[in-house]
Design a protein around this motif. Structure first.
Motif, PDB file in Angstrom:
ATOM      1  N   ASP A 117      48.831  33.518  31.508  1.00  0.00           N
ATOM      2  CA  ASP A 117      47.700  33.595  30.566  1.00  0.00           C
ATOM      3  C   ASP A 117      46.857  35.067  31.093  1.00  0.00           C
ATOM      4  N   ILE A 118      47.219  36.099  30.662  1.00  0.00           N
ATOM      5  CA  ILE A 118      46.793  37.311  31.141  1.00  0.00           C
ATOM      6  C   ILE A 118      45.355  37.584  30.865  1.00  0.00           C
ATOM      7  N   ASN A 119      44.840  36.748  29.933  1.00  0.00           N
ATOM      8  CA  ASN A 119      43.491  36.775  29.508  1.00  0.00           C
ATOM      9  C   ASN A 119      42.490  36.061  30.509  1.00  0.00           C
ATOM     10  N   SER A 120      42.939  35.201  31.413  1.00  0.00           N
ATOM     11  CA  SER A 120      42.308  34.628  32.163  1.00  0.00           C
ATOM     12  C   SER A 120      41.873  35.192  33.509  1.00  0.00           C
ATOM     13  N   SER A 121      40.638  35.025  33.808  1.00  0.00           N
ATOM     14  CA  SER A 121      40.133  35.907  34.799  1.00  0.00           C
ATOM     15  C   SER A 121      40.826  35.847  36.361  1.00  0.00           C
ATOM     16  N   SER A 122      41.346  34.442  36.362  1.00  0.00           N
ATOM     17  CA  SER A 122      41.952  33.953  37.746  1.00  0.00           C
ATOM     18  C   SER A 122      42.938  32.724  37.320  1.00  0.00           C
ATOM     19  N   VAL A 123      43.511  32.192  38.238  1.00  0.00           N
ATOM     20  CA  VAL A 123      44.518  31.137  38.030  1.00  0.00           C
ATOM     21  C   VAL A 123      43.705  29.876  38.474  1.00  0.00           C
ATOM     22  N   SER A 124      42.275  30.107  39.432  1.00  0.00           N
ATOM     23  CA  SER A 124      41.338  28.986  39.425  1.00  0.00           C
ATOM     24  C   SER A 124      40.720  28.821  37.996  1.00  0.00           C
ATOM     25  N   LEU A 149      37.790  26.126  43.102  1.00  0.00           N
ATOM     26  CA  LEU A 149      37.857  26.852  41.882  1.00  0.00           C
ATOM     27  C   LEU A 149      36.874  27.774  41.751  1.00  0.00           C
ATOM     28  N   PHE A 150      35.542  27.371  42.062  1.00  0.00           N
ATOM     29  CA  PHE A 150      34.458  28.529  41.844  1.00  0.00           C
ATOM     30  C   PHE A 150      34.751  29.739  42.865  1.00  0.00           C
ATOM     31  N   ALA A 151      35.412  29.471  43.963  1.00  0.00           N
ATOM     32  CA  ALA A 151      35.796  30.568  45.196  1.00  0.00           C
ATOM     33  C   ALA A 151      36.492  31.386  44.510  1.00  0.00           C
ATOM     34  N   GLY A 152      37.615  30.940  43.754  1.00  0.00           N
ATOM     35  CA  GLY A 152      38.814  31.556  43.341  1.00  0.00           C
ATOM     36  C   GLY A 152      38.339  32.588  42.168  1.00  0.00           C
ATOM     37  N   ILE A 153      37.432  32.016  41.271  1.00  0.00           N
ATOM     38  CA  ILE A 153      37.070  32.767  40.272  1.00  0.00           C
ATOM     39  C   ILE A 153      35.893  33.912  40.510  1.00  0.00           C
ATOM     40  N   VAL A 154      35.105  33.581  41.740  1.00  0.00           N
ATOM     41  CA  VAL A 154      34.351  34.523  42.279  1.00  0.00           C
ATOM     42  C   VAL A 154      35.197  35.819  43.061  1.00  0.00           C
ATOM     43  N   GLY A 155      36.007  35.379  43.508  1.00  0.00           N
ATOM     44  CA  GLY A 155      37.057  36.292  44.068  1.00  0.00           C
ATOM     45  C   GLY A 155      37.598  37.205  43.344  1.00  0.00           C
ATOM     46  N   ASP A 156      38.276  36.804  42.179  1.00  0.00           N
ATOM     47  CA  ASP A 156      39.080  37.569  41.327  1.00  0.00           C
ATOM     48  C   ASP A 156      38.194  38.156  40.202  1.00  0.00           C
ATOM     49  N   GLY A 158      35.207  39.516  41.569  1.00  0.00           N
ATOM     50  CA  GLY A 158      34.399  40.607  42.100  1.00  0.00           C
ATOM     51  C   GLY A 158      33.073  40.250  41.937  1.00  0.00           C
ATOM     52  N   ARG A 159      32.779  38.821  41.835  1.00  0.00           N
ATOM     53  CA  ARG A 159      31.149  38.309  41.591  1.00  0.00           C
ATOM     54  C   ARG A 159      30.949  38.572  40.405  1.00  0.00           C
ATOM     55  N   PHE A 160      31.927  38.365  39.374  1.00  0.00           N
ATOM     56  CA  PHE A 160      31.628  38.556  37.982  1.00  0.00           C
ATOM     57  C   PHE A 160      31.316  40.045  37.457  1.00  0.00           C
ATOM     58  N   ARG A 161      31.667  40.917  38.382  1.00  0.00           N
ATOM     59  CA  ARG A 161      31.566  42.166  37.968  1.00  0.00           C
ATOM     60  C   ARG A 161      32.825  43.058  37.530  1.00  0.00           C
ATOM     61  N   HIS A 162      33.949  42.480  37.564  1.00  0.00           N
ATOM     62  CA  HIS A 162      35.196  43.081  37.076  1.00  0.00           C
ATOM     63  C   HIS A 162      35.574  42.971  35.688  1.00  0.00           C
ATOM     64  N   PRO A 163      36.184  43.814  34.887  1.00  0.00           N
ATOM     65  CA  PRO A 163      36.409  43.567  33.404  1.00  0.00           C
ATOM     66  C   PRO A 163      36.863  42.410  32.995  1.00  0.00           C
ATOM     67  N   ASN A 164      37.772  41.662  33.743  1.00  0.00           N
ATOM     68  CA  ASN A 164      38.403  40.452  33.682  1.00  0.00           C
ATOM     69  C   ASN A 164      37.386  39.385  33.469  1.00  0.00           C
ATOM     70  N   THR A 165      36.160  39.665  33.610  1.00  0.00           N
ATOM     71  CA  THR A 165      35.338  38.360  33.594  1.00  0.00           C
ATOM     72  C   THR A 165      34.830  38.528  32.136  1.00  0.00           C
ATOM     73  N   THR A 166      35.112  37.088  31.557  1.00  0.00           N
ATOM     74  CA  THR A 166      34.767  36.935  29.819  1.00  0.00           C
ATOM     75  C   THR A 166      33.819  35.925  29.736  1.00  0.00           C
ATOM     76  N   GLU A 167      33.324  35.684  28.612  1.00  0.00           N
ATOM     77  CA  GLU A 167      32.469  34.533  28.343  1.00  0.00           C
ATOM     78  C   GLU A 167      32.880  33.272  28.768  1.00  0.00           C
ATOM     79  N   LYS A 168      34.333  33.250  28.352  1.00  0.00           N
ATOM     80  CA  LYS A 168      34.917  31.845  29.065  1.00  0.00           C
ATOM     81  C   LYS A 168      34.859  31.600  30.537  1.00  0.00           C
ATOM     82  N   THR A 169      35.240  32.590  31.117  1.00  0.00           N
ATOM     83  CA  THR A 169      34.887  32.913  32.837  1.00  0.00           C
ATOM     84  C   THR A 169      33.375  32.129  33.064  1.00  0.00           C
ATOM     85  N   PHE A 170      32.242  32.972  32.529  1.00  0.00           N
ATOM     86  CA  PHE A 170      30.854  32.479  32.736  1.00  0.00           C
ATOM     87  C   PHE A 170      30.744  30.792  32.306  1.00  0.00           C
TER      88      PHE A 170
END
Length: 312
Positions: A117-124, A149-156, A158-170
């Protein structure tokens, strides 16, 4: 697909989870988080997380040491790895069945079951989606799984700054914060740095080259790393040292090891994963990794990056 993964997990009593070499927080978070999720809900199963230990990430989880015989009749799950060459611990081949769970653009199709799923911010984030689909069957998620899982999301992200951060991610991150773990402690561990690494960051800022095209680069030789008492893995982790430089479009760290030169690519626009795929690597459009065998080959890659910056 999520149900198919659950069905396969239920078929096997031995499950061994792998991830990519030179792991980051998402690789460890998704791998160890999935391990704990399965263990907690299927206590009679043997579940292991394997791969070379990364000292800077042991605060998240430590790896298991298992014999080759354990792979006989086992289910292997590979997290966060686009191609088989990057799987840490090649014993994955000895398993009876293989599942791929990844969020990178497809580099190599593999696995009896493959969920990409390339639309997911992370595998976490994807592992949390597995839980979300399975909880109707009574599956639970612990605070330890939430922490990983929270650590994995934060890492990938960049603390929710990268463009891969979506509404679903938040939304998923918000749901994970309802569990009992210390976010300040987690952030402190993720951002902790040694004095020697900070000094190397100073060297990078003083010696990085920024070309007219907007491409930036630094070459970190093994002798230089030794003089700073920094490992190649630690050096690769400071790639964002250059991220805020004005006029920078994309940049690359060349980090020399004993037999290869590891390549870390980042971008603010030009796609770098296509470049990485031509040099034994892959990744996302704005973040990728590769390997080259010589400094001449490193210069070839740099020339491709410069060309991409001219176009971008």
């Amino acid at each position: 697909m999520k149900q198919e993964i659950k069905n396969m997990i239920e078929q096997y009593n031995k499950i061994i989870i792998h991830r990519h070499e030179n792991p980051d927080p998402d690789a460890i978070g998704s791998q160890a988080g999935l391990k704990a999720l399965i263990q907690e809900n299927y206590p009679d199963k043997q579940v292991f997380a394997v791969g070379e230990e990364e000292e800077s990430l042991t605060f998240l989880a430590k790896m298991d040491e298992i014999d080759e015989e354990m792979y006989e009749g086992s289910l292997v799950i590979v997290c966060d790895t686009a191609n088989l060459e990057r799987v840490d611990d090649k014993r994955y081949e000895r398993g009876e069945a293989l599942i791929k769970i990844d969020h990178h653009p497809e580099v190599e199709e593999y696995g009896d079951v493959s969920w990409v799923d390339i639309n997911s911010s992370s595998v976490s984030e994807m592992v949390y989606e597995l839980y979300n689909a399975w909880k109707q069957d009574g599956m639970s998620l612990s605070s330890e799984v939430a922490r990983l899982l929270f650590a994995g999301i934060v890492g990938d992200t960049g603390r929710f700054r990268h463009p891969n951060t979506t509404e679903k991610t938040f939304r998923i991150a918000a749901e994970l914060t309802n569990y009992t773990f210390s976010r300040p402690d987690l952030f402190n561990e993720m951002e902790k740095s040694s004095l020697s690494l900070k000094r190397l960051e100073g060297y990078v800022l003083s010696n990085a080259e920024i070309l007219d095209s907007g491409a930036g680069y630094i070459k970190l030789t093994s002798s230089l790393l030794t003089s700073y008492d920094v490992t190649s893995r630690e050096a690769g982790g400071i790639i964002n040292t250059l991220s805020t430089l004005e006029g920078l479009k994309a940049w690359v760290f060349f980090v020399e090891e004993e037999e290869i030169i590891r390549v870390r690519l980042r971008s603010k626009g030009p796609a770098v994963n296509k470049i990485a795929s031509r040099y034994n690597g892959g990744g996302h459009e704005l973040a990728a990794g590769a390997k080259v065998s010589s400094w001449n080959e490193a210069d070839q890659l740099l020339a491709e990056l410069e060309e991409a910056c001219h176009k971008g």
